[in-house]
Design a protein around this motif. Structure first.
Motif, short mmCIF file in Angstrom:
data_model
loop_
_atom_site.label_atom_id
_atom_site.label_comp_id
_atom_site.label_asym_id
_atom_site.label_seq_id
_atom_site.Cartn_x
_atom_site.Cartn_y
_atom_site.Cartn_z
N SER A 289 0.81 -1.22 0.00
CA SER A 289 0.00 0.00 0.00
C SER A 289 0.84 1.27 0.00
CB SER A 289 -0.92 0.01 1.23
OG SER A 289 -0.15 0.10 2.42
N GLY A 290 2.14 1.13 0.23
CA GLY A 290 3.00 2.30 0.27
C GLY A 290 3.15 2.89 1.66
N ARG A 291 2.49 2.30 2.65
CA ARG A 291 2.60 2.79 4.02
C ARG A 291 3.69 2.04 4.76
NH1 ARG A 291 -1.90 6.14 4.93
NH2 ARG A 291 -0.71 6.77 6.75
N ASP A 292 4.30 2.71 5.74
CA ASP A 292 5.32 2.09 6.56
C ASP A 292 4.72 0.95 7.37
OD1 ASP A 292 7.19 3.91 5.67
OD2 ASP A 292 6.82 5.31 7.32
N MET A 293 5.50 -0.12 7.56
CA MET A 293 5.01 -1.27 8.30
C MET A 293 4.62 -0.87 9.73
SD MET A 293 4.21 -4.42 8.40
CE MET A 293 4.91 -5.09 6.88
N ASP A 294 5.42 -0.03 10.37
CA ASP A 294 5.11 0.39 11.74
C ASP A 294 3.77 1.12 11.80
OD1 ASP A 294 7.46 -0.67 12.64
OD2 ASP A 294 8.54 1.23 12.75
N GLU A 295 3.48 1.92 10.77
CA GLU A 295 2.22 2.64 10.74
C GLU A 295 1.05 1.68 10.55
OE1 GLU A 295 0.18 6.47 8.47
OE2 GLU A 295 2.05 5.63 7.74
N LEU A 296 1.24 0.69 9.68
CA LEU A 296 0.19 -0.31 9.47
C LEU A 296 -0.07 -1.10 10.74
CD1 LEU A 296 1.25 -1.64 5.95
CD2 LEU A 296 -0.74 -0.23 6.46
N ILE A 297 1.01 -1.47 11.43
CA ILE A 297 0.87 -2.21 12.69
C ILE A 297 0.10 -1.37 13.70
CG2 ILE A 297 2.13 -3.06 14.70
CD1 ILE A 297 2.35 -5.03 12.51
N ALA A 298 0.43 -0.08 13.79
CA ALA A 298 -0.24 0.81 14.74
C ALA A 298 -1.73 0.90 14.46
CB ALA A 298 0.40 2.19 14.69
N VAL A 299 -2.08 1.03 13.18
CA VAL A 299 -3.50 1.10 12.81
C VAL A 299 -4.18 -0.23 13.09
CG1 VAL A 299 -5.12 1.39 10.89
CG2 VAL A 299 -3.12 2.87 11.06
N GLY A 300 -3.48 -1.33 12.81
CA GLY A 300 -4.03 -2.65 13.10
C GLY A 300 -4.29 -2.84 14.58
N ILE A 301 -3.41 -2.33 15.41
CA ILE A 301 -3.58 -2.45 16.86
C ILE A 301 -4.81 -1.66 17.32
CG2 ILE A 301 -2.58 -1.84 19.10
CD1 ILE A 301 0.16 -2.56 17.94
N VAL A 302 -5.04 -0.51 16.67
CA VAL A 302 -6.27 0.25 16.99
C VAL A 302 -7.49 -0.62 16.74
CG1 VAL A 302 -7.71 2.20 16.31
CG2 VAL A 302 -5.24 2.50 16.56
N GLY A 303 -7.49 -1.32 15.60
CA GLY A 303 -8.60 -2.22 15.30
C GLY A 303 -8.72 -3.35 16.30
N LEU A 304 -7.57 -3.86 16.74
CA LEU A 304 -7.57 -4.95 17.74
C LEU A 304 -8.15 -4.47 19.06
CD1 LEU A 304 -6.78 -7.71 18.85
CD2 LEU A 304 -4.44 -6.84 19.16
N VAL A 305 -7.73 -3.29 19.50
CA VAL A 305 -8.26 -2.75 20.76
C VAL A 305 -9.77 -2.54 20.67
CG1 VAL A 305 -8.23 -0.75 22.31
CG2 VAL A 305 -6.08 -1.67 21.43
N LYS A 306 -10.23 -2.04 19.54
CA LYS A 306 -11.67 -1.87 19.34
C LYS A 306 -12.38 -3.22 19.42
CE LYS A 306 -11.64 2.34 16.50
NZ LYS A 306 -11.98 2.91 15.17
N ALA A 307 -11.74 -4.25 18.86
CA ALA A 307 -12.34 -5.59 18.89
C ALA A 307 -12.47 -6.09 20.31
CB ALA A 307 -11.47 -6.54 18.06
N VAL A 308 -11.43 -5.93 21.10
CA VAL A 308 -11.47 -6.38 22.50
C VAL A 308 -12.53 -5.59 23.26
CG1 VAL A 308 -10.17 -6.51 24.66
CG2 VAL A 308 -9.06 -7.13 22.51
N ASN A 309 -12.64 -4.30 22.97
CA ASN A 309 -13.62 -3.47 23.67
C ASN A 309 -15.06 -3.87 23.37
OD1 ASN A 309 -11.66 -1.90 24.90
ND2 ASN A 309 -11.72 -0.29 23.35
N THR A 310 -15.31 -4.32 22.15
CA THR A 310 -16.69 -4.55 21.72
C THR A 310 -17.06 -6.02 21.57
OG1 THR A 310 -16.01 -4.37 19.39
CG2 THR A 310 -16.73 -2.36 20.49
#
Length: 205
Positions: free
Chosen positions: A49-70
């Motif tokens: 996608s052209g995005r840095d791996m660290d940035e993708l991981i960070a966004v993925g973690i946001v999704g994971l936290v939302k998943a745990v919350n809901t």
């Protein structure tokens, strides 16, 4: 992948979910940490996608936290199954937003003021692309100054990117990603060069 904690077993997951539902914040942290491997696995799909791996991981973690919350265990699925969808959705939403913004050329971003103190934006420079643009440039002082400053203070690479981004000198307006592909550099690098160029032009005004 080896740096991420081992995933929880279904029995362990059920225990930590119960603790979390009872208000144990540490249980939530464990549920997140032990599913980081899932984030890394899903992020692999977006490495082009052209995005840095660290940035993708960070966004993925946001999704994971939302998943745990809901997450609701009574729905019958495993947390990992639900989290995978949330992580995927978070990454897709980020990329879709980026694509939308990249096509909404920031023509209305303020870059300075004219002699009367009126704020001007790039739209003032490029809104008229008719054949008599030279006459219009003569009539409009701030447009003349803009082109002068572009030639005077920008490096060649900055000029090339500004020309393509804003359709100057007959160039077709292009997104940052299109410019990156043409120039053989990353989209984030194009963005940094564009911001630096705009900053230089603001200082001139």
């Amino acid at each position: 992948m080896q740096s991420f904690p081992k995933p929880l077993s279904s029995e362990e997951e059920a225990v930590y979910l119960k603790h979390y539902q009872n208000g144990d914040r540490e249980a939530k942290n464990i549920l997140v940490e032990r599913n980081l491997r899932l984030v890394a696995h899903i992020v692999k799909k977006y490495t082009g996608s052209g995005r840095d791996m660290d940035e993708l991981i960070a966004v993925g973690i946001v999704g994971l936290v939302k998943a745990v919350n809901t997450f609701r265990p009574d729905k019958g699925s495993r947390l990992g199954t639900y989290a995978a969808r949330c992580i995927d959705n978070e990454l897709l939403m980020m990329l879709r937003t980026e694509r939308k913004l990249s096509r909404e050329i920031s023509l209305y971003e303020p870059i300075g003021t004219d002699k009367e103190g009126n704020e001007i934006a790039f739209i003032d420079v490029v809104e008229d692309t008719s054949e008599d643009i030279v006459d219009n440039m003569v009539q409009s002082e701030h447009i003349r100054r803009m082109y002068t400053f572009i030639e005077k203070v920008l490096t060649q690479r900055e000029k090339d990117i500004i020309y393509m981004r804003y359709g100057l000198y007959g160039n077709k307006e292009k997104t940052q990603r299109e410019i990156a592909e043409q120039m053989g550099i990353s989209r984030s690098y194009v963005s940094r060069i564009e911001k630096k160029a705009l900053s230089k032009l603001r200082q001139c005004f």
